[in-house]
Design an enzyme around this catalytic site. Structure first.
Site, short mmCIF file in Angstrom:
data_model
loop_
_atom_site.label_atom_id
_atom_site.label_comp_id
_atom_site.label_asym_id
_atom_site.label_seq_id
_atom_site.Cartn_x
_atom_site.Cartn_y
_atom_site.Cartn_z
N CYS A 29 2.52 0.92 -12.92
CA CYS A 29 2.62 -0.34 -13.67
C CYS A 29 4.08 -0.80 -13.71
CB CYS A 29 2.09 -0.12 -15.07
SG CYS A 29 2.33 -1.52 -16.13
N CYS A 88 5.39 -0.72 -17.66
CA CYS A 88 5.69 0.48 -18.43
C CYS A 88 5.77 1.76 -17.60
CB CYS A 88 4.66 0.65 -19.56
SG CYS A 88 3.02 1.06 -18.96
N CYS A 117 -3.61 -0.83 -16.14
CA CYS A 117 -2.70 0.16 -16.71
C CYS A 117 -3.28 0.67 -18.02
CB CYS A 117 -1.32 -0.46 -16.94
SG CYS A 117 -0.23 0.63 -17.89
N CYS A 119 -0.27 -0.01 -21.15
CA CYS A 119 0.10 -1.31 -21.72
C CYS A 119 -0.96 -2.38 -21.49
CB CYS A 119 1.46 -1.76 -21.18
SG CYS A 119 1.38 -2.33 -19.47
N ASP A 148 9.06 5.23 15.18
CA ASP A 148 8.59 6.45 14.54
C ASP A 148 7.06 6.53 14.61
OD1 ASP A 148 8.27 8.66 12.97
OD2 ASP A 148 8.97 7.74 11.11
#
Lengths: 243, 452
Positions: free
Chosen positions: B209, B212, B231, B234, B362
């Site tokens: 989140c 928070c 979340c 919060c 890569d």
């Protein structure tokens, strides 16, 4: 026979195909009828590392590294050090390698504490070191080449510790002193990120061997047919080392 | 100066054609050297219907769909349809569509843009709508970390004209977070479906989140990190959807779903296959509605759209049925494998992995693809690996426990495709090239066509 592979923070440190290393250890054991258990170890896991034979730490971004630094140094640090002194086999790659050192100094100047097992420290650089790597190593009195790919901005400097290898192609620890990685007892740190073990089966086997030795005493590994792995390694060496 | 640079570009384009080279970037590259502001100058006459699409996956299909819808509805569109999505590719598309005086006689522009090229393209094109599809791990050697890419795209959006619209995939947390605290008009699209894939992807990017720092919890996961999340600490959650796809039905023949927008429900049918294309369709239709294109012509255009070369392309290799689909990052590779296993047919695969600059140097990402899962539910007879990194792909398959006697490493593209057609009996051939190897595959197919 059985080996337990502790995978540290698989949910947080898992950049660039790190999973290839776990897979390489697992398969190379299975192909020899050695049982393997993969044990995820996370921020919420309490562990004394007594039931782990090989510990793996992968790479992570700066954000992720910050999240594990506290857990690793404060909550798990003491037990981890004890196990390492007792001969635990550890492989740390990229972020995991940096966290095994003394500290990581971010671009803003903050110092993230490491476990302090390897006498190295890392300072955030301004230029990313990216590209194919070929190094020359000497492990268990055998000299051989290892290949891989690096992608890091941190510059790692070695104190009293021993480097893992000598750079032939690439930047390595810091792009300055031609060293790559670091070794202490059975602890290996390297910037050859992601799947370093599948293409370097000698190294993978050495980690397996040292873990088995610690657990079961004197032991020999049944050789495997590594022709595919060797061709893959040779194709990189041929491409980048012009004779 | 515009006049000179355009003609310089056109000349290069002609010589590219004569030498048989692609010519999707070079004309623009040369022309930009003589006039660095060429894109801005050429696009100047177009005021409306300028769309930019960025994100990791889905750029080409989404922009192809939007260009097709606009064309069907009567607009004349300039579009970098060959997928050359850096500054040079966009300049090339503009040069090809301008006359020798440097005048662009078009009234719409659709550009897919590489994430890293966003700031400069936004500044010069001044798009009316920016579409962001998703952010996955892709070419980390070029872009650095995923967070950095998201930040860069977000910064680029600050250069947008005030009345522009930003259209975001709400189901992908990195993309959705772009809309936080953005002072532009932000519109979200997403899926509301009972299709709940247990998350088997190993390249799942755990999202935290942004308010928070708590780990998001998923009510549903659609694929990768896409889903309905919130979340637990919060209460921040997936943004409310302005455009919503429901009642999704997938088959080998295509996709159908219902699209909800304000009070309207639109029945959508497409010949595209694979769940990920629901998002591409959703993004394209939402964009077209926001551009005020007539609804009926959108629905009609969608139905007859078939993607460009290399995307779900059905073909024959020496008389054997084959399907070609580009794979260039772990999620794209996995989505393709999932789609192939849905066919319930035995397969022979040819996988081409190059590591040229445009592919990303890569190839570690091959280890993030859940090949084990695919092999456990699909009958695969032979796999040929080819390209510059054929050996790496072969090692990856070996560690997925695929029988090494059924793996063949053939670096030559022609040999790889010839051999797979010889090995194949009644089964389907799946040709999976990454970015630059697609060019070689197409060259082979054209040479076969010419022999006939």
């Amino acid at each position: 026979m059985k080996l337990v592979i502790g995978h540290m923070y698989p949910d947080i440190l898992n950049l660039y195909g790190d999973r290839g290393n776990i897979l390489a250890l697992k398969r190379r054991c299975e192909w020899r009828n050695i049982e393997v258990e993969i044990k995820p170890i996370t921020v919420d896991t309490n562990t004394n590392f007594a039931d782990v034979d090989i510990l793996f730490l992968g790479g992570g971004s700066d954000r992720e590294q910050k999240m594990v630094s506290d857990d690793l140094t404060i909550k798990k640090g003491k037990n981890l050090k004890t196990a390492i002194e007792d001969g635990l086999t550890v492989l740390g790659i990229c972020g995991g390698y940096q966290l095994l050192g003394n500290y990581y100094q971010t671009a803003k100047g903050d110092k993230l504490k490491g476990v302090g097992v390897l006498d190295v420290w890392t300072v955030a650089g301004t230029k990313r070191m990216i590209g194919n790597v070929v190094i020359e190593v000497n492990i268990n009195e055998k000299a051989f080449k290892m290949v891989g790919f690096e992608n890091h901005s941190g510059k790692t400097y070695i104190g009293k510790a021993k480097p893992l290898g000598k750079i032939i192609i690439g930047s390595g620890n810091n792009g300055e002193d031609k060293t790559e990685g670091c070794v202490y007892k059975n602890v290996y740190g390297t910037y050859l990120h992601g799947p370093v073990l599948p293409k370097n089966p000698e190294f993978a086997d050495y980690l397996i061997l040292s873990a088995l030795k610690r657990k079961y005493g004197k032991i020999e590994l049944v050789p495997l047919d590594d022709s595919l792995e060797k061709t893959a390694k040779q194709s990189i060496i041929k491409r980048f080392i012009k004779k | 100066m515009k006049f000179l640079s355009v003609n310089l570009g056109k000349l290069v384009n002609i010589s590219c054609k004569m030498t048989g080279k692609g010519g999707t970037s070079l004309p623009g590259k040369i022309a930009l050297k003589s006039d660095s502001k060429l894109i801005k100058k050429l696009i100047e006459p177009i005021k409306e219907n300028k769309v930019i699409i960025t994100g990791t996956n889905g750029k080409t299909t989404t922009s192809g769909l939007i260009a097709h819808i606009l064309t069907t509805s009567g607009k004349s569109v300039v579009h970098n349809k060959e997928g050359a999505n850096m500054k040079t590719g966009i300049a090339t598309a503009l040069i090809k569509n301008s006359n020798f005086l440097g005048n662009l006689n078009k009234n719409a522009a659709v550009f897919e843009v590489d994430e890293a090229n966003m700031p400069v393209i936004i500044e010069e094109v001044k798009p009316n709508i920016v579409v962001i599809t998703n952010f996955f791990r892709d070419q980390l050697d070029r872009y650095g970390e995923l967070d950095t890419t998201v930040e860069k795209v977000k910064e680029a959006l600050l250069k947008l004209p005030e009345d522009s619209i930003v259209l975001l995939n709400a189901d992908e947390p990195f993309t959705a977070s772009i809309g936080d605290n953005l002072s532009l008009k932000v519109i979200y699209y997403g899926v509301e479906s009972n299709l709940n894939n247990s998350n088997t992807s190993t390249s799942f990017e755990q999202k935290y989140c942004p308010v928070c720092g708590t780990k998001y919890i998923y009510k549903r996961v659609y694929y990768g990190q896409l889903g309905d999340y919130y979340c637990p600490n919060c209460g921040k959650k997936r943004p409310d959807l302005h455009f919503k796809a429901t009642d999704i039905a997938l088959s080998e023949e295509g996709i159908s779903f219902k699209l909800f927008y304000k009070n309207a429900v639109l029945p959508i049918k497409s010949k595209l296959i694979g769940f990920y294309n629901v998002y591409n369709l959703l993004a394209a239709i939402s964009t077209s509605i926001l551009l005020n294109i007539n609804i009926d012509s959108i629905i009609e255009a969608i139905q007859d759209y078939w993607p460009i070369e290399g995307r779900l392309q059905k073909t024959y290799i020496k008389g054997k049925k084959a399907i070609i689909n580009l794979i260039k990052n772990p999620i794209g590779f996995e989505s393709t494998l999932n789609m192939l296993s849905e066919f319930n047919k035995p397969l022979n695969l040819v996988i081409f992995i190059n590591d040229n600059y445009a592919d990303g140097r890569d190839v570690s990402w091959l280890w993030d693809v859940n090949i084990e899962e695919f092999l456990s539910k699909t009958k695969v007879n032979y796999i040929i690996t080819s390209g510059l990194r054929a050996e790496d792909m072969a090692v990856r398959l070996k560690y997925a426990n695929f029988d090494i006697n059924k793996i063949k490493v053939l670096n030559s593209v022609d040999k790889a495709l010839d051999t797979i057609s010889e090995l194949t009996k009644e089964e389907l051939i799946a040709v999976l090239p990454n970015y630059t190897s697609l060019y070689d595959v197409n060259k082979y197919l054209k040479s076969q066509e010419a022999k006939k």
